[in-house]
Design a protein around this motif. Structure first.
Motif, short mmCIF file in Angstrom:
data_model
loop_
_atom_site.label_atom_id
_atom_site.label_comp_id
_atom_site.label_asym_id
_atom_site.label_seq_id
_atom_site.Cartn_x
_atom_site.Cartn_y
_atom_site.Cartn_z
N ALA A 55 34.77 38.33 33.40
CA ALA A 55 34.77 39.20 32.21
C ALA A 55 34.41 40.64 32.58
N VAL A 56 33.49 40.80 33.52
CA VAL A 56 33.14 42.15 33.98
C VAL A 56 34.36 42.82 34.59
N MET A 57 35.09 42.09 35.42
CA MET A 57 36.31 42.64 36.03
C MET A 57 37.30 43.08 34.96
N GLN A 58 37.44 42.28 33.91
CA GLN A 58 38.43 42.57 32.88
C GLN A 58 38.04 43.78 32.03
N THR A 59 36.74 44.02 31.86
CA THR A 59 36.26 45.03 30.91
C THR A 59 35.83 46.33 31.58
N MET A 60 35.65 46.33 32.88
CA MET A 60 34.95 47.45 33.53
C MET A 60 35.68 48.78 33.40
N MET A 83 45.88 48.46 32.75
CA MET A 83 45.31 47.38 31.95
C MET A 83 46.33 46.26 31.73
N THR A 84 47.60 46.65 31.54
CA THR A 84 48.64 45.66 31.25
C THR A 84 48.88 44.73 32.43
N ALA A 85 48.80 45.23 33.66
CA ALA A 85 49.05 44.40 34.84
C ALA A 85 48.06 43.25 34.92
#
Length: 735
Positions: A55-60, A83-85
């Motif tokens: 989740a950190v990776m996705q939101t950072m 972000m889309t990739a």
């Protein structure tokens, strides 16, 4: 003795047409299973930490989204691909990694997912090139598969009393990590070079891998079959064509030929993919299982929860950071905005134990509906609480509590409705549904805020009406989710099966016909009627508990114990069944303990409470056994030899060789009694599995009947027989 099992059209019909063999008296070296679970206490926090890392990776990058065009020297429309990739590869990888985990090992695939994230993070950390950055972000997206894989490991390794709260924590970790990442990433972005975000992600990924190697065991539960490569390619192409226009439609234009063409391509590809998946023997996604009411409605509800979850993440940070000169902006810094939204994730984490208590009493359906009701209350309150930073904290807490309850309920509903060998793949598909919900939320709310904006200097900013409309859309999604959840099957209380006994004059055997009235599992799914004869160690046949499992294991009374152990062998030569499954249930059908056999076939369950229990012993490609005993203070040995199972599969064809759907197919014993019955699926196929050796007669009806004799010898795994039916006289003399 005969056995009849009702089957859905097109599904294989599990059978147990003959008595199971007596347990073997041979002993093998004992090996305690306690050592294999030495680190089980750390499994939950380690897997939850892995979910938080993902989740950190996705939101950072959220705090630096607006700066990406400048940082990468590219146009704003190109910068959104960063972000889309990750979104696209995460959506594709989630069900694929789940299926690979079910086939080849969940921990192995968990480590693979995290390794992709680490490599991708390092690539991003050393570049400012747009293309290279896209490659790294795409690799990072593979980490999304860690969530369903972690849930699958928990189901395989944890006792039932810990499973509910553990899955709730794992499912909520995506929100917990997101809530913690926002203020932390904001602080890092303000105080250091933005590439430090990627190095921090890589470090967390390496730590998660090391902890997983040290404390997370590799489970022995495996799905059968091979990996569906064509299905994976088809799903990948279909999802790309679906998600690309959703995320880029505002840039391309919702009515542009590119957007409409990709939506049309997605529809065509996914329909073709679905037809293909229904025809293969080992599909990437079992669509028949997915079409079950409890699974289908849970996945549709997940989309609505995803829409509601992402709306608050899009609205509140913008509202908090807008300048006060707009008249409604709160003028807070990036770090303060992240801290105000952080309670969203923290509350999700704190609701995990609350979910476990509510679900234990009322079931996950009630918990899901309660969570969605709380989300609606939070968004409703948000319509009037947007004038101060502390008010946004209240909104975050309320909505976070609701999302925590809802997210915690979703894997429990899925796990209760699918076979253990499908846990990761099924939860991967459910996670994909949440991702689709967040993608739809991002597209729709982004479009609303863009259209409902006013000029503020050189840029346009969303209006308060746009923020309130976004909250109203989230509330509407929750309302739809509540309606869908209302039609989920309710949790049923466990009940003893009704037993009917019938004896045969020649053999003196009893036939037990057990109808399960309900289950105490989290899913509350229906169980098929089951029947099986049983032979005890003295050679006599004795009626006992009938299993609610479709495999219909048989049971015989055994002496009592507080510790039970034994050796599990199989095949015609008594080979130890490494990885064989041992499940202990109480008198109500509730799972008390589980373990697996080691390389010598030995296993052990200890510290059992007093009471009546049923022990179910199973292994791949073998017919299961079950036996009941009463726990006292004396150790007891439960050695068993499982007999190999065989299968009869085929296709019923009508005129001109076309497959014939809904044809009745019956397998009969030598005395003419019905062993098992099913109907063909849409493609004319049928399957009878779990058969013992012996002679049978296979009959297909629906057109003039056709009969062929089938003989299964010891060691046979499968016999294939295709039947051609015509309007002409089709019956021929039996050989």
């Amino acid at each position: 003795m005969p056995q009849t099992t009702d089957q859905r059209a097109g599904e294989p019909a599990p059978t147990a047409a003959h008595p199971l063999p007596d347990p073997t008296e041979s002993a093998a070296p004992e090996a305690s299973q306690g050592a294999r679970r030495a680190g089980s206490g750390a499994v939950v926090p380690v897997l939850a930490f892995a979910g938080i890392v993902v989740a950190v990776m996705q939101t950072m990058l959220v705090p630096v989204i607006k700066d990406l065009p400048t940082l990468l020297a590219t146009a704003p429309s190109n910068a959104t691909w960063i972000m889309t990739a990750t979104l696209l590869t995460g959506a594709v990888a989630t069900p694929i990694m789940g299926r690979l985990g079910d086939l080849y090992g969940k921990r192995r695939m968990l480590l693979t997912s995290l390794a992709f994230m680490v490599v991708g993070s390092l690539i991003c950390g050393f570049t400012v090139d747009m293309t290279t950055m896209l490659v790294g972000r795409a690799l990072q997206g593979f980490a999304m598969g860690a969530i369903p894989l972690g849930i699958g490991i928990m189901r395989d390794e944890l006792p039932r009393e810990r499973l509910g709260s553990a899955m709730a924590l794992m499912s909520s970790s995506i929100g917990v990590g997101g809530g913690l990442a926002l203020p932390a990433a904001s602080l890092v972005a303000q105080q250091a070079d933005w590439h430090a975000l990627f190095f921090g992600s890589a470090g967390l990924g390496v730590l998660a891998m090391l902890l997983s190697v040290a404390f997370v065991p590799e489970t022995s539960v495996r799905a059968t079959g091979r990996f569906d490569v064509i299905g994976a390619i088809g799903l990948t192409l279909g999802l790309i064509c679906l998600l690309l226009p959703i995320t880029k439609g505002s840039d391309w234009g919702w009515g542009s030929p590119t957007t409409l063409g990709m939506f049309g391509g997605a529809l065509a590809l996914l329909v073709l993919w679905g037809v293909f998946e229904l025809r293969v023997s080992a599909p990437l996604v079992d669509l028949r299982t997915t079409a079950r009411r409890e699974v289908l409605l849970t996945n549709l509800t997940s989309i609505m929860v995803g829409v509601a979850f992402y709306a608050i993440s899009l609205v509140l940070p913008q509202l908090l950071q807008l300048p006060a000169s707009t008249g409604y902006g709160l003028g807070e810094s990036m770090v303060v905005a992240g801290l105000c939204v952080a309670p969203l994730g923290l509350t999700m984490m704190l609701t995990a134990p609350v979910y476990a208590r509510i679900s234990a009493r009322r079931g996950p359906k009630v918990t899901l509906m309660l969570g969605m009701l709380i989300i609606a209350i939070g968004y409703g309150a948000g319509l009037g609480l947007m004038s101060a930073a502390w008010q946004t904290v209240i909104i975050s807490v309320i909505v976070g509590a609701g999302i925590g309850l809802a997210y915690s309920s979703l894997p429990a509903l899925i796990v209760g409705a699918v076979d253990p060998s499908e846990t990761s793949a099924a939860n991967g598909l459910n996670t994909l549904m949440r991702s689709i919900g967040t993608s739809v939320s991002s597209a729709v709310i982004g479009m609303v805020l863009a259209h409902m904006s006013i000029p503020a200097g050189a840029v346009s900013v969303p209006t308060m009406a746009g923020f309130r409309t976004s909250f109203a859309i989230a509330t509407g999604a929750v309302a739809v989710g509540l309606v869908l959840a209302a039609f989920l099957p309710s949790q049923r209380t466990a009940s003893r099966p009704k037993l009917l006994a019938r004896s045969g004059e020649e053999t003196g055997e009893f036939e037990l016909v057990g109808t399960a009235e309900g289950t105490g599992g989290t899913g509350g799914t229906d169980s098929a009627p089951a029947s099986a004869p049983m032979a005890d160690t003295a050679g006599a046949t004795t009626p006992a508990f009938a299993s609610a499992s479709p495999s219909a294991p048989v049971a015989s009374p055994q002496p009592g114990t507080r510790r039970v152990h034994g050796t599990l062998l199989g095949g015609t030569d008594g080979t130890p069944l490494d990885g064989g499954r041992v499940v202990l249930t109480d008198a109500l059908g509730t799972v008390v303990a589980t373990t697996t056999a080691d390389a010598h076939g030995t296993w052990e369950l200890t510290a059992l409470p007093p009471g009546d229990f049923t022990l179910v012993l199973s292994a791949d490609d073998h017919r299961p056994q079950a036996r009941s005993f009463m726990a006292s203070a004396t150790p007891a040995r439960q050695d068993a030899r499982l007999s190999p199972e065989a299968a009869v599969r085929g296709t019923v064809k009508g005129p001109h060789g076309r497959p014939l759907p809904d044809a009745a197919v019956t397998l009969q014993e030598q005395d003419g009694s019905v062993a098992v019955h099913t109907v063909t699926g849409p493609d004319g196929t049928f399957a009878f599995t779990g058969l013992a050796g012996g002679a049978y007669t296979l009959t297909a009806a629906g057109y003039p009947p056709h009969a062929d004799r089938v003989t299964l010898t010891t060691g046979d795994r499968e016999c294939r027989l295709d039947l051609d039916l015509t309007h002409e006289a089709a019956t021929r003399p039996l050989p």
